[in-house]
Design a protein around this motif. Structure first.
Motif, PDB file in Angstrom:
ATOM      1  N   HIS A  58       0.812  -1.218   0.000  1.00  0.00           N
ATOM      2  CA  HIS A  58       0.000   0.000   0.000  1.00  0.00           C
ATOM      3  C   HIS A  58       0.846   1.269   0.000  1.00  0.00           C
ATOM      4  CE1 HIS A  58      -3.624  -2.314   0.401  1.00  0.00           C
ATOM      5  NE2 HIS A  58      -3.173  -2.911   1.485  1.00  0.00           N
ATOM      6  N   ALA A  59       2.130   1.137   0.263  1.00  0.00           N
ATOM      7  CA  ALA A  59       3.010   2.311   0.306  1.00  0.00           C
ATOM      8  C   ALA A  59       3.329   2.824  -1.100  1.00  0.00           C
ATOM      9  CB  ALA A  59       4.304   1.975   1.046  1.00  0.00           C
ATOM     10  N   PHE A  60       3.109   1.999  -2.105  1.00  0.00           N
ATOM     11  CA  PHE A  60       3.424   2.371  -3.491  1.00  0.00           C
ATOM     12  C   PHE A  60       2.208   2.184  -4.388  1.00  0.00           C
ATOM     13  CE2 PHE A  60       7.470   1.301  -1.615  1.00  0.00           C
ATOM     14  CZ  PHE A  60       8.299   2.313  -2.083  1.00  0.00           C
ATOM     15  N   SER A  61       1.938   3.184  -5.220  1.00  0.00           N
ATOM     16  CA  SER A  61       0.867   3.036  -6.203  1.00  0.00           C
ATOM     17  C   SER A  61       1.355   2.181  -7.370  1.00  0.00           C
ATOM     18  CB  SER A  61       0.397   4.405  -6.698  1.00  0.00           C
ATOM     19  OG  SER A  61       1.465   5.124  -7.276  1.00  0.00           O
ATOM     20  N   TYR A  62       2.660   2.144  -7.545  1.00  0.00           N
ATOM     21  CA  TYR A  62       3.293   1.336  -8.584  1.00  0.00           C
ATOM     22  C   TYR A  62       4.638   0.894  -8.040  1.00  0.00           C
ATOM     23  CZ  TYR A  62       6.428   0.574 -12.554  1.00  0.00           C
ATOM     24  OH  TYR A  62       7.363   0.058 -13.406  1.00  0.00           O
ATOM     25  N   ARG A  63       4.987  -0.374  -8.257  1.00  0.00           N
ATOM     26  CA  ARG A  63       6.314  -0.849  -7.863  1.00  0.00           C
ATOM     27  C   ARG A  63       6.708  -2.012  -8.762  1.00  0.00           C
ATOM     28  NH1 ARG A  63       5.182  -4.288  -2.306  1.00  0.00           N
ATOM     29  NH2 ARG A  63       4.252  -6.038  -3.384  1.00  0.00           N
ATOM     30  N   ARG A  64       8.012  -2.084  -9.022  1.00  0.00           N
ATOM     31  CA  ARG A  64       8.517  -3.134  -9.898  1.00  0.00           C
ATOM     32  C   ARG A  64       9.961  -3.435  -9.537  1.00  0.00           C
ATOM     33  NH1 ARG A  64      11.713  -3.080 -14.356  1.00  0.00           N
ATOM     34  NH2 ARG A  64      11.697  -0.835 -14.347  1.00  0.00           N
ATOM     35  N   GLN A  65      10.254  -4.711  -9.399  1.00  0.00           N
ATOM     36  CA  GLN A  65      11.635  -5.164  -9.275  1.00  0.00           C
ATOM     37  C   GLN A  65      12.030  -5.777 -10.603  1.00  0.00           C
ATOM     38  OE1 GLN A  65      12.458  -7.882  -6.090  1.00  0.00           O
ATOM     39  NE2 GLN A  65      12.023  -6.382  -4.517  1.00  0.00           N
ATOM     40  N   LYS A  66      13.213  -5.421 -11.064  1.00  0.00           N
ATOM     41  CA  LYS A  66      13.729  -5.986 -12.312  1.00  0.00           C
ATOM     42  C   LYS A  66      15.016  -6.728 -11.991  1.00  0.00           C
ATOM     43  CE  LYS A  66      15.299  -4.679 -16.920  1.00  0.00           C
ATOM     44  NZ  LYS A  66      15.621  -3.546 -17.790  1.00  0.00           N
ATOM     45  N   LEU A  67      15.073  -7.977 -12.392  1.00  0.00           N
ATOM     46  CA  LEU A  67      16.253  -8.804 -12.184  1.00  0.00           C
ATOM     47  C   LEU A  67      17.280  -8.450 -13.256  1.00  0.00           C
ATOM     48  CD1 LEU A  67      17.461 -11.202 -10.581  1.00  0.00           C
ATOM     49  CD2 LEU A  67      16.373 -12.707 -12.247  1.00  0.00           C
ATOM     50  N   ILE A  68      18.424  -7.907 -12.845  1.00  0.00           N
ATOM     51  CA  ILE A  68      19.472  -7.498 -13.779  1.00  0.00           C
ATOM     52  C   ILE A  68      20.436  -8.660 -14.036  1.00  0.00           C
ATOM     53  CG2 ILE A  68      21.348  -5.856 -14.217  1.00  0.00           C
ATOM     54  CD1 ILE A  68      18.540  -4.572 -14.085  1.00  0.00           C
ATOM     55  N   SER A  69      20.883  -9.303 -12.960  1.00  0.00           N
ATOM     56  CA  SER A  69      21.779 -10.453 -13.103  1.00  0.00           C
ATOM     57  C   SER A  69      21.574 -11.391 -11.925  1.00  0.00           C
ATOM     58  CB  SER A  69      23.240 -10.006 -13.195  1.00  0.00           C
ATOM     59  OG  SER A  69      23.638  -9.397 -11.989  1.00  0.00           O
ATOM     60  N   LEU A  70      21.960 -12.636 -12.112  1.00  0.00           N
ATOM     61  CA  LEU A  70      21.744 -13.651 -11.097  1.00  0.00           C
ATOM     62  C   LEU A  70      22.901 -14.645 -11.119  1.00  0.00           C
ATOM     63  CD1 LEU A  70      19.671 -14.815  -9.026  1.00  0.00           C
ATOM     64  CD2 LEU A  70      18.722 -16.146 -10.929  1.00  0.00           C
ATOM     65  N   VAL A  71      23.442 -14.935  -9.940  1.00  0.00           N
ATOM     66  CA  VAL A  71      24.492 -15.946  -9.784  1.00  0.00           C
ATOM     67  C   VAL A  71      23.964 -16.980  -8.793  1.00  0.00           C
ATOM     68  CG1 VAL A  71      26.857 -16.387  -9.029  1.00  0.00           C
ATOM     69  CG2 VAL A  71      26.304 -14.250 -10.192  1.00  0.00           C
ATOM     70  N   ILE A  72      24.014 -18.254  -9.185  1.00  0.00           N
ATOM     71  CA  ILE A  72      23.448 -19.329  -8.369  1.00  0.00           C
ATOM     72  C   ILE A  72      24.514 -20.368  -8.076  1.00  0.00           C
ATOM     73  CG2 ILE A  72      21.765 -21.219  -8.355  1.00  0.00           C
ATOM     74  CD1 ILE A  72      20.018 -19.528 -10.200  1.00  0.00           C
ATOM     75  N   GLY A  73      24.499 -20.865  -6.834  1.00  0.00           N
ATOM     76  CA  GLY A  73      25.414 -21.944  -6.483  1.00  0.00           C
ATOM     77  C   GLY A  73      25.184 -22.469  -5.089  1.00  0.00           C
ATOM     78  N   GLN A  74      25.160 -23.765  -4.929  1.00  0.00           N
ATOM     79  CA  GLN A  74      25.125 -24.448  -3.636  1.00  0.00           C
ATOM     80  C   GLN A  74      23.991 -23.979  -2.721  1.00  0.00           C
ATOM     81  OE1 GLN A  74      28.955 -25.258  -1.954  1.00  0.00           O
ATOM     82  NE2 GLN A  74      29.212 -26.496  -3.783  1.00  0.00           N
ATOM     83  N   GLY A  75      22.774 -23.949  -3.249  1.00  0.00           N
ATOM     84  CA  GLY A  75      21.619 -23.600  -2.432  1.00  0.00           C
ATOM     85  C   GLY A  75      21.460 -22.127  -2.141  1.00  0.00           C
ATOM     86  N   ARG A  76      22.237 -21.316  -2.825  1.00  0.00           N
ATOM     87  CA  ARG A  76      22.188 -19.861  -2.611  1.00  0.00           C
ATOM     88  C   ARG A  76      22.189 -19.160  -3.957  1.00  0.00           C
ATOM     89  NH1 ARG A  76      26.372 -20.724   1.909  1.00  0.00           N
ATOM     90  NH2 ARG A  76      25.038 -20.576   3.748  1.00  0.00           N
ATOM     91  N   ALA A  77      21.719 -17.913  -3.935  1.00  0.00           N
ATOM     92  CA  ALA A  77      21.744 -17.105  -5.147  1.00  0.00           C
ATOM     93  C   ALA A  77      21.929 -15.643  -4.761  1.00  0.00           C
ATOM     94  CB  ALA A  77      20.455 -17.285  -5.941  1.00  0.00           C
ATOM     95  N   ALA A  78      22.608 -14.919  -5.623  1.00  0.00           N
ATOM     96  CA  ALA A  78      22.792 -13.475  -5.460  1.00  0.00           C
ATOM     97  C   ALA A  78      22.261 -12.808  -6.721  1.00  0.00           C
ATOM     98  CB  ALA A  78      24.268 -13.141  -5.270  1.00  0.00           C
ATOM     99  N   ALA A  79      21.468 -11.759  -6.522  1.00  0.00           N
ATOM    100  CA  ALA A  79      20.850 -11.090  -7.662  1.00  0.00           C
ATOM    101  C   ALA A  79      21.099  -9.590  -7.596  1.00  0.00           C
ATOM    102  CB  ALA A  79      19.345 -11.348  -7.658  1.00  0.00           C
ATOM    103  N   GLU A  80      21.379  -9.024  -8.751  1.00  0.00           N
ATOM    104  CA  GLU A  80      21.413  -7.569  -8.882  1.00  0.00           C
ATOM    105  C   GLU A  80      19.992  -7.176  -9.277  1.00  0.00           C
ATOM    106  OE1 GLU A  80      23.587  -4.099 -11.543  1.00  0.00           O
ATOM    107  OE2 GLU A  80      24.020  -6.204 -11.948  1.00  0.00           O
TER     108      GLU A  80
END
Length: 123
Positions: A58-80
């Motif tokens: 409710h704090a935003f009338s519009y919101r969007r997350q865009k995944l720029i990059s993703l690194v995955i390994g051993q049950g974990r992931a890091a995303a820009e």
């Protein structure tokens, strides 16, 4: 499989599908939001995540997350991640209702089986 779950989580976030988000996490999920302004929010549990997602939506009338990059390994992931939103109300960080914000950050995900058990957002 991990990339698919992260994509589903972000897609659900963007469409304000709280049940879709919660389908991606364990019952005891830990969520952290760490801001460079020094504000930190941490909570645990699927139910609490649903409550916070409902309120923050409710704090935003519009919101969007865009995944720029993703690194995955051993049950974990890091995303820009790039976040863009238009504030629906005055926010505690000084953003006024009607203002658009764009933030570049990172999200870190940990998995237990096919589900997310920890989500940490840094911006």
């Amino acid at each position: 499989m991990m990339e698919d779950m992260i994509t589903k989580y972000i897609k659900s976030y963007n469409s304000r599908d709280i049940e879709g988000m919660l389908d991606c996490v364990t019952e005891d999920v830990v969520f952290e939001n760490i801001s460079n302004t020094g504000r930190t929010m941490t909570f645990e549990g699927r139910d609490k995540m649903g409550e916070v997602a409902e309120l923050s939506g409710h704090a935003f009338s519009y919101r969007r997350q865009k995944l720029i990059s993703l690194v995955i390994g051993q049950g974990r992931a890091a995303a820009e991640i790039e976040f863009e939103g238009k504030a629906a109300v005055d926010l505690p960080n000084g953003v006024k209702a009607g203002e658009t914000i764009k933030v570049h950050g990172a999200s870190f995900f940990e998995f237990r089986g096919p589900l997310l058990c920890r989500v940490a957002d840094y911006s």
